[in-house]
Scaffold this active site. Structure first.
Site, PDB file in Angstrom:
ATOM      1  N   ASP A   1     -20.418  27.290  25.257  1.00 49.19           N
ATOM      2  CA  ASP A   1     -21.460  28.021  24.534  1.00 49.19           C
ATOM      3  C   ASP A   1     -21.552  29.464  25.043  1.00 49.19           C
ATOM      4  O   ASP A   1     -22.544  30.122  24.824  1.00 49.19           O
ATOM      5  CB  ASP A   1     -22.809  27.315  24.719  1.00 49.19           C
ATOM      6  CG  ASP A   1     -23.182  27.188  26.191  1.00 49.19           C
ATOM      7  OD1 ASP A   1     -22.365  27.587  27.055  1.00 49.19           O
ATOM      8  OD2 ASP A   1     -24.294  26.699  26.482  1.00 49.19           O
ATOM      9  N   ASN A   2     -20.527  29.927  25.761  1.00 51.42           N
ATOM     10  CA  ASN A   2     -20.637  31.304  26.286  1.00 51.42           C
ATOM     11  C   ASN A   2     -19.273  31.981  26.292  1.00 51.42           C
ATOM     12  O   ASN A   2     -18.237  31.321  26.342  1.00 51.42           O
ATOM     13  CB  ASN A   2     -21.259  31.298  27.695  1.00 51.42           C
ATOM     14  CG  ASN A   2     -20.378  30.611  28.706  1.00 51.42           C
ATOM     15  OD1 ASN A   2     -19.445  31.224  29.225  1.00 51.42           O
ATOM     16  ND2 ASN A   2     -20.635  29.347  28.987  1.00 51.42           N
TER      17      ASN A   2
ATOM     18  N   ARG B   1     -29.465  17.586  19.702  1.00 50.43           N
ATOM     19  CA  ARG B   1     -28.101  17.664  19.185  1.00 50.43           C
ATOM     20  C   ARG B   1     -27.035  17.071  20.106  1.00 50.43           C
ATOM     21  O   ARG B   1     -25.947  16.752  19.646  1.00 50.43           O
ATOM     22  CB  ARG B   1     -27.738  19.135  18.898  1.00 50.43           C
ATOM     23  CG  ARG B   1     -27.713  19.982  20.150  1.00 50.43           C
ATOM     24  CD  ARG B   1     -27.820  21.460  19.873  1.00 50.43           C
ATOM     25  NE  ARG B   1     -27.836  22.181  21.129  1.00 50.43           N
ATOM     26  CZ  ARG B   1     -28.878  22.256  21.958  1.00 50.43           C
ATOM     27  NH1 ARG B   1     -30.010  21.677  21.648  1.00 50.43           N
ATOM     28  NH2 ARG B   1     -28.802  22.897  23.095  1.00 50.43           N
TER      29      ARG B   1
ATOM     30  N   SER C   1     -34.497  19.694  25.979  1.00 46.92           N
ATOM     31  CA  SER C   1     -34.136  20.551  24.845  1.00 46.92           C
ATOM     32  C   SER C   1     -32.702  20.328  24.363  1.00 46.92           C
ATOM     33  O   SER C   1     -32.294  20.872  23.352  1.00 46.92           O
ATOM     34  CB  SER C   1     -34.319  22.028  25.226  1.00 46.92           C
ATOM     35  OG  SER C   1     -33.403  22.375  26.239  1.00 46.92           O
TER      36      SER C   1
ATOM     37  N   CYS D   1     -40.320  37.891  26.390  1.00 44.43           N
ATOM     38  CA  CYS D   1     -39.878  37.169  25.186  1.00 44.43           C
ATOM     39  C   CYS D   1     -39.758  35.704  25.574  1.00 44.43           C
ATOM     40  O   CYS D   1     -40.565  35.208  26.362  1.00 44.43           O
ATOM     41  CB  CYS D   1     -38.583  37.752  24.639  1.00 44.43           C
ATOM     42  SG  CYS D   1     -37.193  37.674  25.771  1.00 44.43           S
TER      43      CYS D   1
ATOM     44  N   ASP E   1     -18.312  19.936  33.217  1.00 49.40           N
ATOM     45  CA  ASP E   1     -19.665  20.460  33.011  1.00 49.40           C
ATOM     46  C   ASP E   1     -20.363  20.489  34.359  1.00 49.40           C
ATOM     47  O   ASP E   1     -20.095  19.650  35.211  1.00 49.40           O
ATOM     48  CB  ASP E   1     -20.463  19.583  32.026  1.00 49.40           C
ATOM     49  CG  ASP E   1     -21.451  20.403  31.202  1.00 49.40           C
ATOM     50  OD1 ASP E   1     -22.194  21.201  31.795  1.00 49.40           O
ATOM     51  OD2 ASP E   1     -21.464  20.244  29.962  1.00 49.40           O
TER      52      ASP E   1
ATOM     53  N   LEU F   1     -31.556  17.194  23.658  1.00 52.08           N
ATOM     54  CA  LEU F   1     -31.445  15.894  22.987  1.00 52.08           C
ATOM     55  C   LEU F   1     -31.422  15.998  21.469  1.00 52.08           C
ATOM     56  O   LEU F   1     -30.987  15.076  20.788  1.00 52.08           O
ATOM     57  CB  LEU F   1     -32.608  14.981  23.428  1.00 52.08           C
ATOM     58  CG  LEU F   1     -32.685  14.728  24.947  1.00 52.08           C
ATOM     59  CD1 LEU F   1     -33.911  13.885  25.272  1.00 52.08           C
ATOM     60  CD2 LEU F   1     -31.430  14.050  25.467  1.00 52.08           C
TER      61      LEU F   1
ATOM     62  N   CYS G   1     -27.488  29.929  21.353  1.00 51.44           N
ATOM     63  CA  CYS G   1     -28.269  28.944  20.598  1.00 51.44           C
ATOM     64  C   CYS G   1     -29.664  28.790  21.191  1.00 51.44           C
ATOM     65  O   CYS G   1     -30.614  28.487  20.474  1.00 51.44           O
ATOM     66  CB  CYS G   1     -27.551  27.598  20.579  1.00 51.44           C
ATOM     67  SG  CYS G   1     -26.081  27.605  19.530  1.00 51.44           S
TER      68      CYS G   1
END
Ligand code: ZN
Length: 382
Positions: free
Chosen positions: A131-132, A74, A70, A340, A63, A72, A190
């Site tokens: 996640d990508n 999960r 943001s 956005c 990683d 924490l 996500c």
């Protein structure tokens, strides 16, 4: 196999040892197994923690990210005190606090075609907690080329899926299932679409289970099967998968024999931190200047509910979902900045308005989150 278990380890793993499917021989197999976990996030957290508790001997973690508030909700391998720390550091600490016997190898880097083979080579099993799409295809291809099982999981909102991709075990690879990545921006992340915090816990635990079964050589792995989970309905379904003989990497006549450019393959040209600006984008600084003047209209294209989370005073809202009905409220000859949450939906809105003949629309890069970080810290980031 030369591994032995100390008396303390025998006590630690006693509930495994009395399972006939594990026993002393199986527990030693777990200790002799090495697993590389791609990502230390929502999926990676439960995977790492349960593999550590179960006595996997060596765990590698890849990683490049640091822990954010943001995460924490999960990513339970990290705590509040870890915010701002590299995830690999915090992940290593969590693993070793659960089980100091585990050898943890930290790879604090962004996985790429240049480093993946070297990083993956020493491990028995690879688990995909990314996640990508570029990293997912990269992980798949490297696993196929190195003939390592790829324990796959993915999550979105309330739904998850899991499988074991292992052409060397007679099953398909990720490309057999998804030959082409979705067009960029079609599948929200996500961060854009949200995710129920426990969902990666459930899917990650399924992945951890498959890893332990592979290491033990017991049970029926999720090879040739895609497990689908819906948390809202609390239902599991299963799809039969088959290896595609025409698959470009694991098929009978593979056309991909070495790694490719995965960002390009997935249509992602610019990194988020790339200083080069997209031609349809403006910065939050430019949005601030626009809001101070009268010439440029600024429109918020997020959904109505999101205005309750955070909003910028004085910016009217036309949600992207309502734009096809409401774009006539806008002046096609005026310069319009659209924002956005993070900048993906506003780019879609720009595309849509251009198709309707609007000439001067721009998307605000980074969206309201960049605004919160760079312009007005009183606006919460989400
Ligand atoms: Zn394949």
């Amino acid at each position: 196999m030369s591994v032995e278990l100390s008396n303390e380890e025998i006590t630690r793993y006693s509930r495994h040892l009395i399972l006939p499917e594990v026993g002393m021989a199986g527990q030693k197999k777990l200790k002799a197994t090495s697993v590389l976990c791609i990502g230390t996030g929502g999926l990676g957290s439960p995977i790492l923690m349960y593999l550590a508790a179960a006595g996997i001997g060596k765990i590698g973690i890849v990683d490049f990210d640091v822990v954010d508030f943001s995460n924490l909700q999960r990513q339970i391998a990290h705590g509040t005190a870890d915010v701002g720390r590299p995830k690999v550091e915090s992940g290593k600490e969590t693993i070793n606090s659960i089980n100091p016997e585990v050898e943890v190898v930290v790879h604090e880097t962004r996985l790429s075609a240049d480093n993946v083979m070297e990083i993956m080579a020493p491990y028995d099993i690879v688990v995909d907690g990314t996640d990508n799409f570029p990293t997912r295809y990269l992980t798949n291809d490297a696993c196929v080329l190195l003939k390592k099982p790829n324990v796959y999981g993915s999550i979105f909102r309330f739904e998850g899926q899991a499988s074991v991709f292992a052409p060397e075990l007679g099953g398909p690879c990720y490309r057999c299932l998804y030959p082409e990545p979705p067009p960029p921006g079609m599948v929200p992340s996500c961060a854009e679409g949200g995710v129920l915090g426990v969902l990666p816990g459930i899917v990650g635990c399924i992945q951890a289970t498959e890893i332990l079964k592979l290491a033990l050589g017991k049970g029926s792995p999720l090879v040739n099967r895609l497990l689908l989970f819906n948390a809202l309905d609390m239902k599991f379904r299963e799809l039969k998968l088959r290896r595609d003989p025409k698959c470009p990497i694991c098929g009978d006549n593979p056309t991909i024999t070495e790694l490719i450019d995965y960002e390009e393959f997935c249509g992602i040209g610019l990194e988020p931190d790339d200083p080069q600006q997209h031609p349809d984008e403006v910065t939050v600084q430019q949005m601030k200047e626009a809001l101070a003047g009268n010439d440029i209209a600024v429109i918020d294209v997020r959904e109505h509910d999101e205005a309750e989370i955070a909003k910028i005073d004085g910016v009217p809202m036309i949600p992207l979902s309502e734009l096809p009905q409401r774009f006539t409220e806008l002046d096609p000859n005026q310069t319009i900045y659209l924002h956005c949450k993070m900048g993906a939906r506003s780019l879609k809105a720009v595309d849509f308005l251009k198709q309707q003949g609007f000439k001067y629309c721009k998307s605000v890069a980074g969206g309201i989150n960049a605004w919160a970080e760079e312009i007005d810290p009183s606006v919460p980031r989400y």
